[in-house]
Design a protein around this motif. Structure first.
Motif, mmCIF file in Angstrom:
data_model
loop_
_atom_site.group_PDB
_atom_site.id
_atom_site.type_symbol
_atom_site.label_atom_id
_atom_site.label_comp_id
_atom_site.label_asym_id
_atom_site.label_seq_id
_atom_site.Cartn_x
_atom_site.Cartn_y
_atom_site.Cartn_z
ATOM 1 N N PRO A 1 0.811 -1.226 0.000
ATOM 2 C CA PRO A 1 0.000 0.000 0.000
ATOM 3 C C PRO A 1 0.840 1.270 0.000
ATOM 4 N N HIS A 2 2.037 1.251 0.585
ATOM 5 C CA HIS A 2 2.889 2.435 0.557
ATOM 6 C C HIS A 2 3.321 2.753 -0.880
ATOM 7 N N GLU A 3 3.647 1.687 -1.619
ATOM 8 C CA GLU A 3 4.033 1.889 -3.018
ATOM 9 C C GLU A 3 2.833 2.336 -3.852
ATOM 10 N N VAL A 4 1.647 1.785 -3.563
ATOM 11 C CA VAL A 4 0.445 2.161 -4.305
ATOM 12 C C VAL A 4 0.138 3.641 -4.113
ATOM 13 N N ARG A 5 0.212 4.127 -2.878
ATOM 14 C CA ARG A 5 -0.067 5.540 -2.612
ATOM 15 C C ARG A 5 0.919 6.427 -3.348
ATOM 16 N N LYS A 6 2.175 6.089 -3.326
ATOM 17 C CA LYS A 6 3.195 6.902 -3.990
ATOM 18 C C LYS A 6 2.961 6.942 -5.501
ATOM 19 N N LEU A 7 2.684 5.772 -6.103
ATOM 20 C CA LEU A 7 2.460 5.723 -7.556
ATOM 21 C C LEU A 7 1.181 6.471 -7.947
ATOM 22 N N ALA A 8 0.149 6.384 -7.113
ATOM 23 C CA ALA A 8 -1.117 7.078 -7.429
ATOM 24 C C ALA A 8 -0.916 8.590 -7.444
ATOM 25 N N ILE A 9 -0.164 9.119 -6.479
ATOM 26 C CA ILE A 9 0.091 10.561 -6.444
ATOM 27 C C ILE A 9 0.901 10.991 -7.653
ATOM 28 N N GLU A 10 1.920 10.210 -8.021
ATOM 29 C CA GLU A 10 2.727 10.547 -9.200
ATOM 30 C C GLU A 10 1.893 10.495 -10.479
ATOM 31 N N ALA A 11 0.981 9.516 -10.571
ATOM 32 C CA ALA A 11 0.138 9.411 -11.763
ATOM 33 C C ALA A 11 -0.790 10.613 -11.888
ATOM 34 N N VAL B 1 -3.112 14.030 -2.486
ATOM 35 C CA VAL B 1 -2.995 13.036 -1.414
ATOM 36 C C VAL B 1 -3.739 11.773 -1.802
ATOM 37 N N CYS B 2 -3.313 10.662 -1.187
ATOM 38 C CA CYS B 2 -3.958 9.363 -1.398
ATOM 39 C C CYS B 2 -4.025 8.659 -0.050
ATOM 40 N N HIS B 3 -5.213 8.180 0.350
ATOM 41 C CA HIS B 3 -5.409 7.546 1.651
ATOM 42 C C HIS B 3 -6.135 6.217 1.473
ATOM 43 N N ILE B 4 -5.839 5.302 2.414
ATOM 44 C CA ILE B 4 -6.592 4.054 2.493
ATOM 45 C C ILE B 4 -7.889 4.324 3.247
ATOM 46 N N ILE B 5 -8.992 3.901 2.671
ATOM 47 C CA ILE B 5 -10.288 4.163 3.305
ATOM 48 C C ILE B 5 -10.984 2.876 3.755
ATOM 49 N N ASP C 1 -2.102 3.277 -16.528
ATOM 50 C CA ASP C 1 -0.778 3.125 -17.147
ATOM 51 C C ASP C 1 0.309 2.954 -16.086
ATOM 52 N N THR C 2 0.232 3.721 -14.999
ATOM 53 C CA THR C 2 1.251 3.635 -13.960
ATOM 54 C C THR C 2 1.211 2.290 -13.244
ATOM 55 N N PHE C 3 0.009 1.810 -12.918
ATOM 56 C CA PHE C 3 -0.098 0.514 -12.242
ATOM 57 C C PHE C 3 0.351 -0.613 -13.162
ATOM 58 N N GLY D 1 3.435 -3.217 -12.131
ATOM 59 C CA GLY D 1 2.948 -4.510 -11.667
ATOM 60 C C GLY D 1 1.905 -4.434 -10.584
ATOM 61 N N ILE D 2 1.199 -3.344 -10.484
ATOM 62 C CA ILE D 2 0.117 -3.213 -9.506
ATOM 63 C C ILE D 2 -1.169 -3.704 -10.165
ATOM 64 N N SER D 3 -1.843 -4.640 -9.515
ATOM 65 C CA SER D 3 -3.060 -5.216 -10.095
ATOM 66 C C SER D 3 -4.295 -4.581 -9.469
ATOM 67 N N ILE D 4 -5.311 -4.437 -10.308
ATOM 68 C CA ILE D 4 -6.608 -3.911 -9.858
ATOM 69 C C ILE D 4 -7.565 -5.091 -9.838
#
Length: 469
Positions: free
Chosen positions: A369-379, A393-397, A432-434, A438-441
């Motif tokens: 999740p730390h990597e996911v938050r960082k990549l989401a903000i960059e995207a 910002v990106c938060h886990i809800i 595209d970033t995920f 290698g981040i899967s949805i």
């Protein structure tokens, strides 16, 4: 004793009795005017038989033919020269177009006045009198054409133009008093006011001229007010509306007073009509008052992006009764002012143009999740319209059934550019970033297993009676 005819009911009073002499007086006056005009026309026709008057008519016809030839020669050349004036302001081009359309009368007026001045210098004035009358008429008619071009309404322009032509012709020919008397005979009295064809003609001309002047003054002043950046858009609209109401009301009252109509006698009647209209036009009055309140409190202004119910768009214009809102699909909604006062309106750009948008997404439990938050903000920050000056910002809800749920929040400063399209661009950037990292949805997966009768019975499932057959 004078004989009279009773035209009213018995006992209605002596003021309601109309005598035969009162009925015959207007008819005799009309006959006298007709006889006078007939005699003047007879004198004019007899004067045409004189050699010099006949020659003047021939000269006028020849000058008109020469003007037609000059129009055919210089018209195309002037048009080509106008087409080459690309950098000229529009108002100059419009003036040239009007002049080009009236080249023939312009040439005729110029030629006939040059001829009149020449003949006055070399011969007796009486030998150019008829030409001078024709020249004065032509100049007056041409001037009326140019002046009435300021009137935008085609119907009002024609009425004023024809009325001015007729009056100018009668004035130049010295027939104004006869025409006024003739028009005034066709009328009636109501109290102390006389309504006649003369009053109708005067009212059309006077009110037309005053309303045209008021419209010209309003348009000129409004353009200057809108170009003043120190005045807010809502105050600009309010000033223009008040200016329009004031100038048009002044033009109407000045025109009515100039016609000799006393408005004090209509005060009681107008009050009664106002009460009736107040009950019947409550919604209209409410919208008008709401429009003034909107302009005064500056809650919305042209260019603001608002949401009202399911309508989302930007304000195109503020009217006296409604507000024009244009949506992204090109639809223009006319929302009553009362709805904007009493309803809940979201103004996306009331105090500033900054708007925060939220996007919900989820990733698999196996992703950090730390990597996911960082990549989401960059995207999100890689999209053009997303602001870098305000933090994304990106938060886990929450932890869902099949994914870890996140919310991504970012800011934009141009809501007029649309909200759905910027959300779609951010979703594409996340995809595209995920995919690159290698981040899967995840998405829900269900497995359907078909059981036979024995297995279903052992599992305790309900078996229909006919299933064993």
């Amino acid at each position: 004793m004078a004989q009279h005819t009773e035209l009213s009911e018995p006992g209605s009073g002596p003021d309601s009795v109309i005598t035969d002499q009162q009925v015959a007086a207007p008819l005799e006056e009309i006959l006298d005017i007709g006889q006078s005009l007939y005699m003047q026309a007879e004198v004019f026709l007899n004067s045409l038989l004189r050699p010099w008057n006949f020659y003047q008519i021939v000269i006028a016809i020849g000058l008109f033919a020469l003007a037609h030839v000059l129009r055919a020669i210089f018209g195309p050349r002037i048009r080509e020269w106008m087409a080459s004036r690309e950098n000229w302001p529009k108002w100059r081009i419009r003036i040239l177009v009007v002049i080009h359309q009236r080249l023939r009368p312009i040439f005729f007026v110029s030629l006939i006045w040059l001829t009149v001045w020449t003949m006055r210098a070399v011969t007796w004035p009486s030998r150019s009198y008829l030409l001078s009358v024709i020249a004065t008429l032509a100049l007056a008619w041409l001037s009326v054409v140019f002046l009435t071009r300021l009137i935008k309404s085609p119907t009002l322009r024609k009425l004023v133009r024809y009325g001015a032509w007729i009056y100018a012709t009668l004035y130049i020919l010295g027939l104004v008093s006869e025409a006024e008397t003739l028009l005034d005979t066709a009328g009636f009295n109501v109290g102390g006011i006389r309504f006649s064809l003369l009053l109708l003609v005067q009212s059309v001309v006077i009110l037309g001229v005053l309303i045209t002047l008021a419209r010209f003054a309003t348009t000129t002043t409004a353009s200057r007010i809108r170009s003043n950046e120190d005045i807010s858009p809502s105050m600009q609209v309010l000033i223009v509306k008040v200016l329009q109401i004031g100038l048009y009301a002044a033009a109407f009252f000045i025109g009515v007073r100039s016609l000799g109509i006393d408005l004090t006698g209509l005060a009681v009647l107008s009050g009664a009509i106002g009460v009736g209209l107040g009950f019947g036009l409550q919604k209209v009055v409410s919208n008008l008052v709401s429009g003034v309140i909107i302009l005064l409190d500056k809650s919305i202004k042209p260019g603001d992006v608002i949401s009202l119910g399911e309508t989302f768009g930007w304000i195109n214009s503020l009217g006296a009764r409604y507000v024009s809102v244009v949506t992204r699909d090109g639809k223009e909604y006319l929302i009553p002012n009362e709805d904007l006062i009493t309803g809940q309106v979201v103004n996306w750009s009331h105090s500033n143009d900054f708007v925060r948008l939220d996007i919900h997404f989820g990733t698999a439990y196996g992703d950090n999740p730390h990597e996911v938050r960082k990549l989401a903000i960059e995207a999100a920050q890689s999209v053009d319209r997303v602001l870098r000056s305000r933090p994304t910002v990106c938060h886990i809800i929450g932890f869902g059934d099949s994914s870890v749920d996140y919310i991504l929040r970012f800011w934009i400063s141009d809501p007029t550019g649309g909200l759905t399209n910027i959300r779609g661009n951010v979703f594409l950037a996340l995809w595209d970033t995920f995919a690159a990292n290698g981040i899967s949805i995840p998405f829900p997966q269900r497995e359907v297993k078909v059981l036979n009768t024995e297995d279903a019975a052992q599992a305790g499932a309900f078996v229909p009676p006919d299933a064993a057959d």
